[in-house]
Design a protein around this motif. Structure first.
Motif, PDB file in Angstrom:
ATOM      1  N   ALA A 176       0.859  -1.190   0.000  1.00  0.00           N
ATOM      2  CA  ALA A 176       0.000   0.000   0.000  1.00  0.00           C
ATOM      3  C   ALA A 176       0.893   1.237   0.000  1.00  0.00           C
ATOM      4  O   ALA A 176       2.053   1.172   0.409  1.00  0.00           O
ATOM      5  N   ASP A 177       0.323   2.311  -0.457  1.00  0.00           N
ATOM      6  CA  ASP A 177       1.071   3.567  -0.458  1.00  0.00           C
ATOM      7  C   ASP A 177       0.341   4.549   0.453  1.00  0.00           C
ATOM      8  O   ASP A 177      -0.765   4.997   0.147  1.00  0.00           O
ATOM      9  N   LEU A 178       0.917   4.838   1.581  1.00  0.00           N
ATOM     10  CA  LEU A 178       0.261   5.714   2.550  1.00  0.00           C
ATOM     11  C   LEU A 178       0.908   7.097   2.575  1.00  0.00           C
ATOM     12  O   LEU A 178       0.748   7.837   3.538  1.00  0.00           O
ATOM     13  N   THR A 179       1.671   7.389   1.548  1.00  0.00           N
ATOM     14  CA  THR A 179       2.418   8.648   1.600  1.00  0.00           C
ATOM     15  C   THR A 179       1.490   9.842   1.798  1.00  0.00           C
ATOM     16  O   THR A 179       1.808  10.776   2.520  1.00  0.00           O
ATOM     17  N   ALA A 216      -0.119   9.758   5.501  1.00  0.00           N
ATOM     18  CA  ALA A 216       0.845  10.066   6.556  1.00  0.00           C
ATOM     19  C   ALA A 216       1.201  11.541   6.551  1.00  0.00           C
ATOM     20  O   ALA A 216       1.608  12.098   7.553  1.00  0.00           O
ATOM     21  N   VAL A 218      -6.969   1.914   9.232  1.00  0.00           N
ATOM     22  CA  VAL A 218      -7.129   1.955   7.773  1.00  0.00           C
ATOM     23  C   VAL A 218      -6.970   0.559   7.200  1.00  0.00           C
ATOM     24  O   VAL A 218      -6.035  -0.172   7.574  1.00  0.00           O
ATOM     25  N   ILE A 249      -5.745  -1.974   4.750  1.00  0.00           N
ATOM     26  CA  ILE A 249      -4.570  -1.949   3.889  1.00  0.00           C
ATOM     27  C   ILE A 249      -4.690  -2.933   2.729  1.00  0.00           C
ATOM     28  O   ILE A 249      -4.497  -2.599   1.566  1.00  0.00           O
ATOM     29  N   ILE A 299       4.957  -1.251   3.089  1.00  0.00           N
ATOM     30  CA  ILE A 299       3.991  -0.169   2.930  1.00  0.00           C
ATOM     31  C   ILE A 299       4.778   1.119   2.831  1.00  0.00           C
ATOM     32  O   ILE A 299       5.658   1.394   3.661  1.00  0.00           O
ATOM     33  N   LYS A 300       4.506   1.869   1.796  1.00  0.00           N
ATOM     34  CA  LYS A 300       5.229   3.136   1.620  1.00  0.00           C
ATOM     35  C   LYS A 300       4.596   4.211   2.470  1.00  0.00           C
ATOM     36  O   LYS A 300       3.373   4.356   2.481  1.00  0.00           O
ATOM     37  N   THR A 301       5.376   4.961   3.188  1.00  0.00           N
ATOM     38  CA  THR A 301       4.862   6.141   3.882  1.00  0.00           C
ATOM     39  C   THR A 301       5.781   7.302   3.520  1.00  0.00           C
ATOM     40  O   THR A 301       6.859   7.098   2.947  1.00  0.00           O
ATOM     41  N   ALA A 302       5.357   8.456   3.885  1.00  0.00           N
ATOM     42  CA  ALA A 302       6.142   9.639   3.522  1.00  0.00           C
ATOM     43  C   ALA A 302       7.500   9.635   4.207  1.00  0.00           C
ATOM     44  O   ALA A 302       8.426  10.314   3.799  1.00  0.00           O
ATOM     45  N   VAL A 322       4.961  -5.011   6.893  1.00  0.00           N
ATOM     46  CA  VAL A 322       3.847  -5.708   7.533  1.00  0.00           C
ATOM     47  C   VAL A 322       4.129  -7.200   7.473  1.00  0.00           C
ATOM     48  O   VAL A 322       4.318  -7.757   6.387  1.00  0.00           O
ATOM     49  N   THR A 335      -3.154   4.356  11.349  1.00  0.00           N
ATOM     50  CA  THR A 335      -2.274   5.335  10.708  1.00  0.00           C
ATOM     51  C   THR A 335      -1.977   6.517  11.627  1.00  0.00           C
ATOM     52  O   THR A 335      -1.055   7.281  11.383  1.00  0.00           O
ATOM     53  N   VAL A 340       1.475   8.638  11.641  1.00  0.00           N
ATOM     54  CA  VAL A 340       1.605  10.092  11.570  1.00  0.00           C
ATOM     55  C   VAL A 340       2.525  10.582  12.681  1.00  0.00           C
ATOM     56  O   VAL A 340       3.424  11.387  12.477  1.00  0.00           O
TER      57      VAL A 340
END
Lengths: 809, 115
Positions: free
Chosen positions: A801-804, A807, B9, B11, B25-28, B34, B106, B110
């Motif tokens: 998944a891409d949560l960019t 977040a 959320v 996924i 999982i990509k985050t900023a 996972v 999420t 954050v």
């Protein structure tokens, strides 16, 4: 003056007697007759052969070369028709008349066949020799077999066939199994263990008739009317000494051939040894007294003093997973007392029978670790009144505090038996140590202790430790990892013998201590299972190291390197262009030529892998497996095409070998080299397998390495044709796959099993062909280009998944 | 306390992660791995071994641990703590399976961003 000795029967007793004679430098001209068309093998190990834990070759004790080197005239497959004691001659079946100075009977025993109606039908056999064993081994999972006889032999036959998937039913006339060695309670536990192995057991069952169809066995009919269908019926109800020849010759015979303490029969020039004899009213079926007799008969033949003395015997069952021991007399009776210990949760049962404060019998099931100690008490007639309260718990609880196993061994008398198979006492081992045998291998070679079934190996090591003190450190058998106490070798044996074809089966049957193994054992198990059961086993990607799971080499920053195959190191401008294009497109930072003559694209992102593979596939290239415990590369020189020294088409052979071997999984990486002449430009002599082409053919050598250890190969064999090169290399590779420990390179495996063993394996054409066949079979399943397969599941290489965005909110 | 309400959320399906495996999982602020155990529990951890930032998602999963593919450090999926003689800890995030779907909180991710 040289005397003529004729021996009738090449069994375990006469084989051992011959060895003693040769050791003593006897001056005999020996002729050895045997009804079976072969020499001596370890008959007690037929059960492991049947269950698949050993091969016939492993239980053969005397080879044709051995007989030849020792000048023994062998007449195998020939029987003696008659004996003329007055003329001192024997007449062979073909009419040959041979005279003797001494005659030795080793005619063994015949299996007893119950004369049930139908006992002569085709498919009704005994369990006695290799032919019987092979008949049973010929049964497959679709076959049914009935075994009559719930004694030692019958149960080993049943367990062996059950391990091969045969539907087996055991019929036993008595109320519980092995009633001569076990009491009812131990019999119950044994029965439960056998039922758990899928064997049907019927006790108190009377056979009435063997039913047939077209002359072949169809079923066994019991007297309660039950019909048990079967394709094979094995009768294992006992043996009878084979005395006919002796009787016909007029030698005194009772149950067996009468012998005195020197093993002489009623005729002073005729001796007898083994299962065919009767000594002081007793006949013999276990191996230890036979070996004692062999020692005595050899001394007598040498003219030396010796005396055969009957000893207490113990019994163990050779069925994997049934730990059972019985010794002495455990019948109840006046003045006899019992001490019983049960632990139902662990399936442990121990019972001691005492008479006048002396242990006279012991039965143990489930935990037999202390059996030797109890057996010692029985044989020494030790007064146990001081330790009665804790006696049943074994030696660790005697005299306060857990006792040191070494002090227990130190306390054993010199004549205490250490190796039951070979009848070797502690004293004999001590003597061998004093004569210079300083480790287990030397003890095995000089005394044969622990050289048969091997269960006494630990004891032998303890005797070494006690005798040599600090000079000997007991080698700890290293377990695979913390999940198990078993060694790699133990687990491989279990996988083969118990036909464990999945990882959960191994975890369960071998008692893994963790829920699903760990990063150390799982890759090893995954390899063992796919190597042993290519058809049945499902490869488990989650038990592979990331390199093999993602078919690329992980680098220190988490990126990967990609190496396409270049068969034999040959490439084309088109392939080079495709590689260059891929390098541009996927922004590969480093392009390097590897040590194995291939091109490495370093620094590819994990999620780009399927796309770069797809591009390389389109240019006709497949994975180079540069990441695998499997075939990596075949390095070559230019051979006859361009080189002025080259002999043979070495490049062509390298390409051919790589195309045959690629995609095969092996215990560790496998690298080959083919050089066109002894100048060896391909450095073939530091590869796992190296081929050096010479004018007269091909020298194949193995066991090289140029990694953490640097090793030169040793010559395996030289063959004249490419076809033979291919077969020998397939056979060596398959043998390595089937036998080596995971993560052992060929040289380590070779150090363990010995070059000679590998040579014998590939030089025997039948064995070679069978290995080649199994290799080819495995290749039909496992030789797939992983890149092409994984392109189809490219999405699994992408993030889940891409949560960019979320977040960042 | 800057407590934020949980923000669960959805996924992906549980089946999208192989048993005894992991997906990213990509985050900023980098990748979270996972994991799915043999018993179908799910865990979310930073995808970096405290030793040399090895990609944990590429490791072998056993029981409730993962072994880093670079130098075999073993990390608890439950606590993120390094097992055995080595020392260190990986950040963990709330994850659960609801009706065969993997869900992550999420809100924690954050907070990871601001930390």
């Amino acid at each position: 003056m040289t005397q003529r000795l004729i021996i009738i029967g090449a069994g375990m007793a006469t084989g051992r007697a011959l060895e003693h004679l040769l050791d003593a430098g006897a001056d005999y001209d020996v002729t050895l007759f045997n009804a079976e068309p072969r020499g001596n093998y370890n008959r007690i190990m037929l059960s492991p052969v049947l269950s698949g834990e050993k091969t016939y070759a492993e239980i053969e004790t005397h080879t044709a070369e051995w007989y030849e080197e020792n000048g023994i005239t062998c007449r195998f497959g020939e029987k003696i028709a008659s004996i003329d004691r007055a003329a001192k001659t024997v007449t062979a079946e073909n009419g040959d008349v041979l005279s003797y100075d001494k005659l030795l009977f080793g005619t063994g025993s015949n299996p007893f066949m119950i004369p049930l109606p139908g006992h002569d039908l085709e498919g009704v056999i005994a369990y006695r020799d290799l032919e019987d064993t092979e008949r049973m081994m010929g049964l497959g999972p679709d076959n049914k077999c009935v075994v009559i006889g719930g004694g030692l032999l019958g149960l080993e036959a049943a367990a062996g066939m059950a391990a091969r998937g045969v539907d087996v039913t055991v019929i036993h006339i008595m109320g519980h199994l092995m009633e001569r060695q076990l009491d009812e309670a131990a019999g119950y536990l044994l029965r439960k263990a056998l039922v758990d192995k899928g064997i049907t057991v019927k006790c108190s069952a009377n056979s009435k008739e063997i039913l047939g169809e077209n002359g072949k066995v169809r079923a066994l009919l019991l007297d309660d009317g039950t019909e048990l269908p079967c394709d094979l019926l094995v009768m294992a109800v006992g043996i009878r000494p084979n005395t006919k020849l002796a009787q016909d010759a007029g030698v005194a015979v009772g149950k067996g051939i009468h012998v005195d303490d020197q093993m002489c029969t009623s005729d002073a020039d005729i001796l007898a040894v083994g299962e065919c004899v009767e000594h002081d009213g007793a006949i013999f079926g276990l191996v230890a007294p036979l070996y004692d007799q062999a020692k005595v008969v050899a001394k007598t033949l040498m003219g030396d003093e010796a005396q055969f003395v009957q000893k207490e015997l113990s019994t163990k069952l050779k069925v994997t997973g049934c730990d059972l021991f019985s010794a002495g007399d455990f019948a109840e009776g006046e003045g006899r007392e019992d001490i019983v210990f049960r632990d139902p949760a662990r399936g442990v049962y121990r019972r001691l029978v005492l008479e006048d404060n002396v242990v006279v019998g012991a039965v143990m099931y489930g935990d037999t670790a202390d059996s030797n100690w109890f057996f010692g008490l029985i044989r020494e007639k030790t007064d146990v009144s001081d330790m009665r309260e804790t006696l049943i718990f074994g030696p660790a609880f005697q005299g306060g505090g857990a006792s040191d196993p070494l002090s227990a061994v130190a306390a054993l008398p010199r004549d205490a038996e250490i190796c039951g198979c070979n009848g070797i006492s502690k004293g004999e081992i001590e003597d061998a140590i004093a004569a210079g045998s300083g480790d287990l291998a030397a003890i095995k070679a000089s005394t044969k202790a622990s050289a048969s079934c091997g269960t006494c190996t630990g004891l032998v090591e303890q005797v070494l430790a006690v005798t040599l003190g600090d000079d000997f450190v007991i080698p700890a058998a290293a377990s695979i990892c913390g999940c198990t106490d078993m060694t790699h070798e133990d687990v491989r044996r279990m996988i083969k013998s118990q036909k464990l074809t999945s990882m959960p089966a191994v975890w369960q049957e071998c008692g893994w201590k963790t829920s699903c193994g760990c990063h150390v054992c799982r890759p090893a198990l995954n390899f063992y299972l796919l190597a042993d059961w290519p058809l049945e086993y499902q490869d488990d990607p989650q038990s592979r190291f990331i390199n093999e799971r993602k078919h690329a080499n992980i680098q220190k920053d988490g990126t990967f390197s990609v190496v396409p195959r270049m068969w034999g190191g040959i490439t084309t401008p088109d392939e080079l262009r495709a590689i260059a294009d891929a390098a541009d497109k996927f922004e590969v930072p480093t392009v390097k030529v590897t040590g194995g003559q291939r091109i490495d694209l370093l620094g590819v992102k994990g999620e780009d892998l399927p796309a770069i593979w797809d591009d390389l596939n389109k240019a006709g290239m497949v994975s180079g497996h540069a990441y695998s415990k499997g075939l990596r590369t075949v390095k070559t020189c230019v051979g006859t095409d361009h080189c002025r020294f080259g002999t043979q088409d070495s490049t062509g052979l390298g390409i051919k070998l790589e195309k045959i071997l690629w995609g095969s999984w092996t215990p560790h990486k496998l690298k080959l080299g083919v050089s066109g002449c002894p100048r060896n430009c391909a450095e073939a002599t530091c590869k796992d397998i190296g081929i050096v082409c010479v004018d007269s053919g091909y020298q194949i050598s193995i066991g090289g390495a140029a990694g953490m250890d640097v090793r030169e190969t040793v010559l395996l064999c030289q063959v004249p044709t490419e076809e033979e090169v291919v077969d020998v290399i397939k056979a060596v590779t398959q043998s390595y796959r089937e036998n080596a420990k995971y993560l052992d390179r060929i040289y380590k495996w070779m150090d363990k099993v010995g070059l000679e063993w590998i040579q014998e394996t590939v030089e025997d054409l039948d064995t070679r062909a069978a290995l080649v066949e199994r290799f080819d079979l495995s290749q039909t399943i496992y030789r797939k280009d992983p890149w092409a397969q994984h392109v189809a599941k490219a999405e699994t290489y992408q993030p889940l998944a891409d949560l960019t965005l979320e977040a960042a909110e | 306390m800057n407590e934020q309400p949980a923000n669960w959320v959805d996924i992906a399906a549980l089946e999208d992660v192989p048993k005894r495996g992991a997906r990213l999982i990509k985050t900023a602020h980098g990748c979270v791995a996972v994991f799915r155990t043999g018993a179908d529990e799910v865990y979310a951890l930073d995808n970096a071994c405290p030793h040399k930032q090895g990609p944990l998602a590429d490791g072998i999963v056993h029981d409730k641990s993962v072994t880093c593919p670079l130098h075999n450090w073993v990390i608890s999926l439950e606590t993120g703590e390094v097992q055995g003689a080595d020392e260190g800890q990986v950040a963990t995030y709330p994850a659960k399976v609801v009706d065969g779907r993997i869900t992550l909180d999420t809100a924690f991710l954050v907070r990871r961003a601001v930390a």
